[in-house]
Scaffold this active site. Structure first.
Site, PDB file in Angstrom:
ATOM      1  N   ASN A 161      44.260 -29.386 -29.425  1.00 34.11           N
ATOM      2  CA  ASN A 161      43.020 -29.588 -30.179  1.00 34.11           C
ATOM      3  C   ASN A 161      43.298 -30.513 -31.347  1.00 34.11           C
ATOM      4  O   ASN A 161      44.269 -30.315 -32.078  1.00 34.11           O
ATOM      5  CB  ASN A 161      42.512 -28.250 -30.722  1.00 34.11           C
ATOM      6  CG  ASN A 161      41.870 -27.402 -29.658  1.00 34.11           C
ATOM      7  OD1 ASN A 161      42.213 -27.522 -28.485  1.00 34.11           O
ATOM      8  ND2 ASN A 161      40.940 -26.571 -30.058  1.00 34.11           N
ATOM      9  N   THR A 203      41.242 -33.105 -37.363  1.00 36.68           N
ATOM     10  CA  THR A 203      41.378 -33.526 -38.759  1.00 36.68           C
ATOM     11  C   THR A 203      41.762 -34.995 -38.901  1.00 36.68           C
ATOM     12  O   THR A 203      41.171 -35.719 -39.704  1.00 36.68           O
ATOM     13  CB  THR A 203      42.413 -32.640 -39.487  1.00 36.68           C
ATOM     14  OG1 THR A 203      41.991 -31.274 -39.361  1.00 36.68           O
ATOM     15  CG2 THR A 203      42.510 -33.002 -40.962  1.00 36.68           C
ATOM     16  N   GLY A 229      43.667 -28.171 -39.971  1.00 37.34           N
ATOM     17  CA  GLY A 229      43.610 -29.110 -41.088  1.00 37.34           C
ATOM     18  C   GLY A 229      44.926 -29.849 -41.241  1.00 37.34           C
ATOM     19  O   GLY A 229      45.688 -29.991 -40.292  1.00 37.34           O
ATOM     20  N   ASP A 233      34.376 -24.968 -28.516  1.00 41.21           N
ATOM     21  CA  ASP A 233      35.574 -24.626 -29.281  1.00 41.21           C
ATOM     22  C   ASP A 233      35.213 -23.548 -30.310  1.00 41.21           C
ATOM     23  O   ASP A 233      34.167 -23.625 -30.963  1.00 41.21           O
ATOM     24  CB  ASP A 233      36.063 -25.913 -29.977  1.00 41.21           C
ATOM     25  CG  ASP A 233      37.410 -25.752 -30.643  1.00 41.21           C
ATOM     26  OD1 ASP A 233      38.158 -24.824 -30.280  1.00 41.21           O
ATOM     27  OD2 ASP A 233      37.721 -26.574 -31.531  1.00 41.21           O
ATOM     28  N   HIS A 234      36.068 -22.548 -30.447  1.00 42.05           N
ATOM     29  CA  HIS A 234      35.849 -21.477 -31.432  1.00 42.05           C
ATOM     30  C   HIS A 234      34.470 -20.817 -31.316  1.00 42.05           C
ATOM     31  O   HIS A 234      33.787 -20.625 -32.316  1.00 42.05           O
ATOM     32  CB  HIS A 234      36.052 -21.985 -32.861  1.00 42.05           C
ATOM     33  CG  HIS A 234      37.489 -22.252 -33.186  1.00 42.05           C
ATOM     34  ND1 HIS A 234      38.397 -21.247 -33.438  1.00 42.05           N
ATOM     35  CD2 HIS A 234      38.187 -23.409 -33.265  1.00 42.05           C
ATOM     36  CE1 HIS A 234      39.583 -21.778 -33.675  1.00 42.05           C
ATOM     37  NE2 HIS A 234      39.489 -23.093 -33.567  1.00 42.05           N
ATOM     38  N   ASP A 293      36.767 -17.047 -29.898  1.00 38.47           N
ATOM     39  CA  ASP A 293      37.806 -16.832 -30.893  1.00 38.47           C
ATOM     40  C   ASP A 293      37.554 -15.522 -31.613  1.00 38.47           C
ATOM     41  O   ASP A 293      36.751 -15.443 -32.533  1.00 38.47           O
ATOM     42  CB  ASP A 293      37.831 -17.996 -31.880  1.00 38.47           C
ATOM     43  CG  ASP A 293      38.930 -17.818 -32.915  1.00 38.47           C
ATOM     44  OD1 ASP A 293      39.703 -16.845 -32.798  1.00 38.47           O
ATOM     45  OD2 ASP A 293      39.015 -18.654 -33.829  1.00 38.47           O
ATOM     46  N   GLU A 347      42.338 -16.745 -27.878  1.00 33.62           N
ATOM     47  CA  GLU A 347      43.376 -17.011 -28.880  1.00 33.62           C
ATOM     48  C   GLU A 347      43.995 -15.705 -29.314  1.00 33.62           C
ATOM     49  O   GLU A 347      43.294 -14.741 -29.599  1.00 33.62           O
ATOM     50  CB  GLU A 347      42.803 -17.754 -30.092  1.00 33.62           C
ATOM     51  CG  GLU A 347      43.864 -18.002 -31.177  1.00 33.62           C
ATOM     52  CD  GLU A 347      43.433 -19.006 -32.243  1.00 33.62           C
ATOM     53  OE1 GLU A 347      42.631 -19.898 -31.927  1.00 33.62           O
ATOM     54  OE2 GLU A 347      43.909 -18.885 -33.386  1.00 33.62           O
ATOM     55  N   HIS A 372      46.123 -25.236 -31.445  1.00 35.37           N
ATOM     56  CA  HIS A 372      45.108 -25.610 -32.439  1.00 35.37           C
ATOM     57  C   HIS A 372      45.849 -26.077 -33.680  1.00 35.37           C
ATOM     58  O   HIS A 372      46.922 -25.590 -33.986  1.00 35.37           O
ATOM     59  CB  HIS A 372      44.243 -24.403 -32.804  1.00 35.37           C
ATOM     60  CG  HIS A 372      43.262 -24.045 -31.748  1.00 35.37           C
ATOM     61  ND1 HIS A 372      41.921 -23.921 -31.994  1.00 35.37           N
ATOM     62  CD2 HIS A 372      43.422 -23.802 -30.427  1.00 35.37           C
ATOM     63  CE1 HIS A 372      41.304 -23.607 -30.864  1.00 35.37           C
ATOM     64  NE2 HIS A 372      42.191 -23.513 -29.902  1.00 35.37           N
ATOM     65  N   THR A 420      47.092 -31.698 -35.797  1.00 34.39           N
ATOM     66  CA  THR A 420      47.237 -32.880 -36.652  1.00 34.39           C
ATOM     67  C   THR A 420      48.560 -32.854 -37.411  1.00 34.39           C
ATOM     68  O   THR A 420      48.960 -31.802 -37.919  1.00 34.39           O
ATOM     69  CB  THR A 420      46.053 -32.943 -37.642  1.00 34.39           C
ATOM     70  OG1 THR A 420      44.863 -33.258 -36.919  1.00 34.39           O
ATOM     71  CG2 THR A 420      46.277 -34.019 -38.704  1.00 34.39           C
TER      72      THR A 420
HETATM   73 ZN   LIG Z   1      41.021 -24.385 -33.744  1.00 35.64          ZN
END
Ligand SMILES: [Zn+2]
Length: 392
Positions: free
Chosen positions: A231, A234, A182, A82-83, A104, A134, A209, A212
């Protein structure tokens, strides 16, 4: 098994309107909690390791555990970088067992993002690994991870998305339509019209992404409009932290007492999402639809001519060093026959590839060609080379 091709996995989700959870893990508690939840709910899963988290763990060590967990799973698993920051990160991730990668470059302007991403796609596809790019920018707002994604939100437009996919060849696209990395502040506003237009133009699995904190209805609309991978990190980290805080409040003193129940807390949060995103019960269908991810053993038995043992050993050491850097190579093992009675072949190369596509890529790779032509073949005697597809 059952590590499966992530492209097949996400195509199945995209076609059948559910989202595969891509849970980011930062410790064994996460890994075990996630696996317990997906096994119980018969959900496919993407075990996701974010380069922005590498300061919290040793990537190589956690990958060994992640691959082991995936191999013993009974539900389909993909392992995702990821990233990833650049091409080298992606190559390193693939070497350690990632069978899906994200690069990314979304903080760069369009053309630069497309250039970096296309370069990664070229190498990853050459070794059989699908790529997520992305476009647009998903910033961080609040949470333990947020500062890793500074800056303002930039929305993805359908026109740019189409051009980006065409220029880069990415298999999946992470889009920016209003989520943040986040914790959300206030009620998140998502641009579903934009998402619908992107999905219509692209027709490939889309990725969110910053998953949450959305409502059930928002998740439903994301999935109805092409999101096949969400994804999620958090809320898992917060569930773990709450468990630890509660343990401490109850007087837990030592480390193991303080982290007691963290796995279960993470598993509970995973189960909640798996139920919401519709991936529960899809494991068998994905196992049916997806190509199993099979390692190849490229094996050479050989003898050398005109080298003493020390020279032969040095030649092998150089080969391990040079060849293990080639993308798609998982490991390079070498050896010498134990039986002293001069077997037909005295030496062994055992090179593992992440995918059958690596066979041709490796053979033609300049580093392999140079080593083989200049170092190995001039001193290699009789030899036999075989590529094996390894059993489960
Ligand atoms: Zn992400």
């Amino acid at each position: 098994m059952p590590i499966v091709n992530m492209k097949d996995m996400l195509r199945h989700a995209h076609a059948n309107r559910y989202a595969v959870p891509a849970f980011d893990l930062v410790s064994l508690d996460f890994l075990e909690g996630i696996m317990a939840a997906v096994e119980e709910m018969r959900s496919p899963v993407i075990l996701s390791l974010a380069e922005s988290h590498f300061e919290y763990y040793d990537f190589a060590l956690i990958m060994a555990a992640t691959v082991a967990a995936a191999k013993r799973a009974t539900v389909p698993v993909a392992i995702h970088l990821d990233h990833g920051e650049n091409l080298q990160s992606v190559i390193d991730g693939i070497r350690l067992g990632c069978n899906g990668v994200m690069v990314d470059a979304s903080h760069h302007p369009f053309e630069e993002n497309a250039r970096i991403t296309a370069e990664v796609v070229k190498t990853a596809h050459a070794v059989g690994v699908p790529v997520e790019g992305e476009l647009g920018y998903v910033p961080g707002v609040e949470g333990e991870d947020a500062e890793k994604h500074p800056g303002e939100i930039r929305y993805t437009t359908p026109e740019e998305a189409a051009r980006f996919v065409e220029q880069t060849g990415v298999d999946f696209l992470a889009v920016s339509i209003g989520t943040v990395h986040g914790r959300m502040k206030g009620e998140p506003k998502l641009d579903f019209d934009r998402l619908a237009a992107i999905n219509e133009r692209l027709g490939i699995p889309l990725v969110i992404h910053g998953g949450t904190g959305l409502s059930e209805e928002q998740y439903r609309q994301l999935i109805d409009n092409g999101v096949a991978k969400i994804n999620y990190y958090t809320a898992l980290a917060d569930a773990a932290a709450r468990r630890i805080a509660a343990n401490v409040a109850e007087g837990a003193k030592g480390y193991t007492a303080q982290v007691k129940g963290v796995r279960e807390a993470i598993a509970a949060e995973c189960r909640r999402m798996i139920a919401l995103w519709g991936s529960a019960g899809q494991a068998e269908a994905v196992l049916e639809a997806a190509e199993p991810w099979r390692t190849v053993a490229h094996v050479i038995f050989y003898n050398t001519e005109g080298l003493d043992e020390a020279q032969a050993k040095a030649l092998r050491a150089e080969g391990r060093e040079v060849l293990s850097r080639i993308p798609g190579v998982l490991s390079v093992e070498t050896g010498t026959a134990i039986q002293p009675s001069a077997p037909k072949f005295r030496y062994l190369w055992d090179v593992r590839f992440c995918h059958p596509r690596v066979i041709d890529y490796y053979r033609d790779h300049p580093e392999h060609v140079r080593y083989a032509d200049e170092r190995f073949r001039p001193v290699a005697g009789e030899r036999i080379t075989i590529d094996f597809e390894l059993d489960e």
